[in-house]
Design a protein around this motif. Structure first.
Motif, short mmCIF file in Angstrom:
data_model
loop_
_atom_site.label_atom_id
_atom_site.label_comp_id
_atom_site.label_asym_id
_atom_site.label_seq_id
_atom_site.Cartn_x
_atom_site.Cartn_y
_atom_site.Cartn_z
N PHE A 95 0.80 -1.21 0.00
CA PHE A 95 0.00 0.00 0.00
C PHE A 95 0.84 1.27 0.00
CE2 PHE A 95 -3.22 -2.99 1.70
CZ PHE A 95 -4.17 -2.80 0.72
N ARG A 152 2.97 2.05 -5.04
CA ARG A 152 2.05 1.73 -6.14
C ARG A 152 2.49 2.48 -7.38
NH1 ARG A 152 -1.18 -2.69 -5.33
NH2 ARG A 152 -2.83 -2.35 -3.84
N TRP A 208 -0.56 6.71 -9.17
CA TRP A 208 -1.80 6.44 -8.45
C TRP A 208 -1.50 5.83 -7.09
CZ3 TRP A 208 -3.44 1.24 -7.42
CH2 TRP A 208 -2.67 0.24 -8.05
N THR A 209 -2.47 5.90 -6.21
CA THR A 209 -2.34 5.33 -4.88
C THR A 209 -3.59 4.53 -4.57
OG1 THR A 209 -3.29 7.32 -3.87
CG2 THR A 209 -0.88 7.21 -4.02
N GLU A 210 -3.48 3.66 -3.58
CA GLU A 210 -4.63 2.89 -3.12
C GLU A 210 -4.70 2.95 -1.60
OE1 GLU A 210 -6.39 -1.69 -2.93
OE2 GLU A 210 -4.65 -1.24 -4.19
N VAL A 216 -12.68 -1.36 -3.42
CA VAL A 216 -11.32 -0.88 -3.60
C VAL A 216 -11.36 0.63 -3.86
CG1 VAL A 216 -9.31 -0.97 -5.13
CG2 VAL A 216 -10.48 -3.08 -4.46
N GLU A 217 -10.43 1.37 -3.22
CA GLU A 217 -10.35 2.81 -3.43
C GLU A 217 -9.02 3.15 -4.10
OE1 GLU A 217 -11.59 5.51 -0.30
OE2 GLU A 217 -12.32 3.79 0.85
N VAL A 218 -9.10 3.66 -5.32
CA VAL A 218 -7.92 4.02 -6.09
C VAL A 218 -7.99 5.51 -6.41
CG1 VAL A 218 -6.80 3.76 -8.33
CG2 VAL A 218 -7.55 1.74 -7.08
N HIS A 219 -6.84 6.20 -6.27
CA HIS A 219 -6.79 7.63 -6.55
C HIS A 219 -5.70 7.91 -7.58
CE1 HIS A 219 -9.55 8.67 -3.25
NE2 HIS A 219 -8.95 7.68 -2.60
N GLU A 258 -11.02 -0.71 -10.36
CA GLU A 258 -10.06 -1.31 -11.29
C GLU A 258 -10.42 -0.98 -12.73
OE1 GLU A 258 -8.30 -5.23 -8.97
OE2 GLU A 258 -9.18 -5.43 -10.94
N ARG A 276 -3.94 -5.62 -10.27
CA ARG A 276 -3.79 -4.44 -9.43
C ARG A 276 -2.56 -4.56 -8.53
NH1 ARG A 276 -7.70 -4.99 -6.45
NH2 ARG A 276 -7.06 -4.67 -4.31
N ASP A 277 -2.41 -5.71 -7.89
CA ASP A 277 -1.24 -5.93 -7.04
C ASP A 277 -0.07 -6.58 -7.79
OD1 ASP A 277 -2.58 -5.00 -4.77
OD2 ASP A 277 -3.41 -6.97 -4.31
#
Length: 564
Positions: free
Chosen positions: A243, A246, A284-286, A294-297, A341, A430-431
């Motif tokens: 986390f 990323r 981007w960050t999660e 899932v929260e992605v920015h 995603e 994603r990971d």
């Protein structure tokens, strides 16, 4: 290599091939260490009250809390390789303080190197003293040919220069995981007399390591015994925990980047197939999430912020691997817990299109393809058919890229290239752990199925080779997941057995819980230690400086050595 700890001040001396290196801190100049080189025939240090340790080599030097430490690999080590390609897994690292005052075994939190030791002894580091483990087969062949050219005698009046050191003392820098902490020792080596350099090179005084996985074993395929190896090399330039690290940085390095090489060695040929995985190359960050969506920015504006580093990343990939086929395994479901995603995948596709419009070479060399494993699971009733679906989808491209095939000379052991691999797959989810490993496994299965047929070997399907391939790919995936997220892969049991059971589903749930614990309790300290080792930590102390005594530099009368 021997390590001596002597005298009341715990002075450190290293011995190899008869030479001694005595380390002594320069008084009043923190971080400056004087090195006295003593030739063969010199009596060893008097260590009546001291210690002598048999060691495998130096990982590097680092400054921690005002002290200079040498990180040295010592037994026990696990030997893993086959035949002449011996590989050892790091199990113990001692940190010798050159100013005294600290015990080398950093097992308590009070020790400045406690967290560094935890990272270096977690079983994820490997090295070899017989071949360049940091480089894929194609790169090793290229380096072998360059070294042969460099060593070709040239008719001239003056004496020839010393031969270059073996390539595995340098390696592929992107995957030499201790590149940063080796820099002071490389500078020390370069300041020594050439004959002293050769002496220490011959026994790997400087020890490059990879982080990731190495596994190899022999099986019988038909009437022939073959060796299969899987090597995963993690990049260090944006290494860290899940986390915290990323996406991509400004220089084009992506988080959780790894090159995985499948090697098949027959009686007279060696085959190598390379794939890479890495985080979605946008900024981007999660946010950590244990339940729910899932929260992605994405950093805004996405095109202005992410386009330059994405260009750098793919230009480097094309330079290294020629053609690149992106296989994006992010979910494309517009609703539900993974809806973020889908948005991330759309941004990836859009920014890549801008990059290809800006650079025609990327338009020619990079292909983008999205594939939703979640949709496959829903339509086929589980994971069982997913590898076949992926193989059918990519088979023409797997055939087009082929594999690197080389032949080794029976007398010299040197490789001659028969065919090169013409491109690589860049796989991501994603990971870049669970789905990515399943995707790479499926691609590798189809590649081996094709290549066994081309090499005139019995069918790969249903063979002992297929079972070994499953095991090695599952082990590799678990190792990469443990490093980044703190547990094995969610799809590991399926890759290993080809089946999904209730027990495996329970194991997957347990792995998810382990990742939560890792992120909550351990990631911050592990990430900091990783950044210190790789030179990313912003508050790092300056590296130590080793000063060779003037009498030891360029000594023409140094005795000639017999190299082992």
């Amino acid at each position: 290599m021997l390590v001596y700890v002597t005298g009341p001040e715990n002075r450190i001396t290293l011995e190899d091939t008869g030479f001694f290196l005595d380390f002594c801190p320069v008084e009043g100049e923190p971080g400056r260490i004087e090195v006295d080189v003593r030739p063969p025939g010199t009596p060893p240090p008097i260590f009546d009250a001291g210690v002598r340790i048999d060691a495998r080599g130096c990982l590097g030097a680092v400054r921690m809390k005002g002290c200079t430490f040498l990180a040295i690999v010592v037994p026990p080590v696990d030997s893993i390789g086959c035949e002449d390609e011996d590989v050892e897994q790091v199990r113990e690292v001692l940190f010798y303080s050159l100013e005294g005052g600290h015990l080398p075994l950093a097992r308590t939190r009070a020790h400045p190197c406690y967290h560094l030791r935890k990272v270096l002894t977690d079983g994820s580091f490997y090295y070899s003293k017989t071949f360049d483990l940091t480089s894929r087969l194609a790169t090793r062949i290229k380096a072998q040919n360059q070294l042969a050219e460099a060593c070709t005698p040239i008719a001239r009046a003056d004496a020839p220069e010393p031969a270059p050191s073996p390539c595995y003392h340098n390696g592929t820098q992107e995957f030499v995981w201790n590149t940063h902490i080796l820099q002071p020792l490389r500078a020390l080596r370069d300041s020594l007399d050439p004959q002293v350099q050769s002496a220490f090179d011959s026994r790997s005084f400087i020890l490059p390591v990879i982080q990731g996985f190495y596994g190899a074993s022999e099986v019988t395929l038909g009437a022939e015994k073959v060796m299969l190896a899987v090597i995963s090399r993690r990049g260090w330039a944006r290494a860290g925990t899940r986390f915290i690290k990323r996406g991509i940085d400004d220089a084009g390095n992506v988080a959780n980047f790894a090159e995985t090489e499948t090697i098949l060695q027959t009686r007279d040929k060696t085959l190598s197939f390379v794939q890479v995985r890495g985080s979605v190359p946008l900024i981007w960050t999660e946010l950590p999430h244990w339940h729910g969506s899932v929260e992605v920015h994405l950093a805004e504006p996405v095109d202005a912020v992410s386009l330059p580093p994405l260009l750098s990343h793919f230009r480097w990939l094309v330079k290294e691997y020629s053609e690149v086929h992106i296989y994006n395994l992010l979910s494309d479901l517009p609703t539900g817990s993974l809806a973020a995603e889908a948005l991330l995948g759309q941004a990836y596709s859009a920014i890549l299109s801008l990059a290809q419009a800006k650079d025609p070479n990327l338009a020619d060399k990079v292909i983008y393809e999205a594939h939703s494993i979640h949709k496959d699971e829903m339509e086929s009733g589980g994971l069982a058919r997913v590898p076949t679906i992926i193989a059918q989808d990519l088979e023409p491209h797997i055939t087009e890229f082929g594999a690197t095939i080389a032949k080794a000379d029976a007398l010299t052991g040197k490789y001659s290239l028969i065919t090169p691999q013409k491109g690589t797959f860049r796989v991501n989810c994603r990971d870049c752990l669970d789905r990515s490993n399943l995707g790479e496994f499926s691609i590798s299965v189809d590649m081996l199925t094709q290549q066994c047929q081309k090499l005139g070997l019995p069918s790969f399907r249903g063979s002992a080779l297929e079972a070994l391939h499953r095991k090695l790919f599952a082990d590799s995936g678990d190792a990469l997941a443990m490093i980044y997220a703190g547990s094995g892969t969610i799809s590991g049991s399926f890759v290993r057995t080809g089946k999904t059971t209730a027990r495996q589903m329970a194991e997957n749930a347990a792995n998810s819980e382990k990742r939560e614990i890792q992120a909550l309790l351990h990631d911050k300290e592990k990430n900091r230690a990783t950044e210190i080792l790789t030179g990313q930590y912003k508050k790092c102390e300056p590296p130590p400086i080793f000063i060779v005594k003037a009498s030891c530099r360029g000594t023409k009368s140094a005795p000639r050595l017999r190299l082992f």
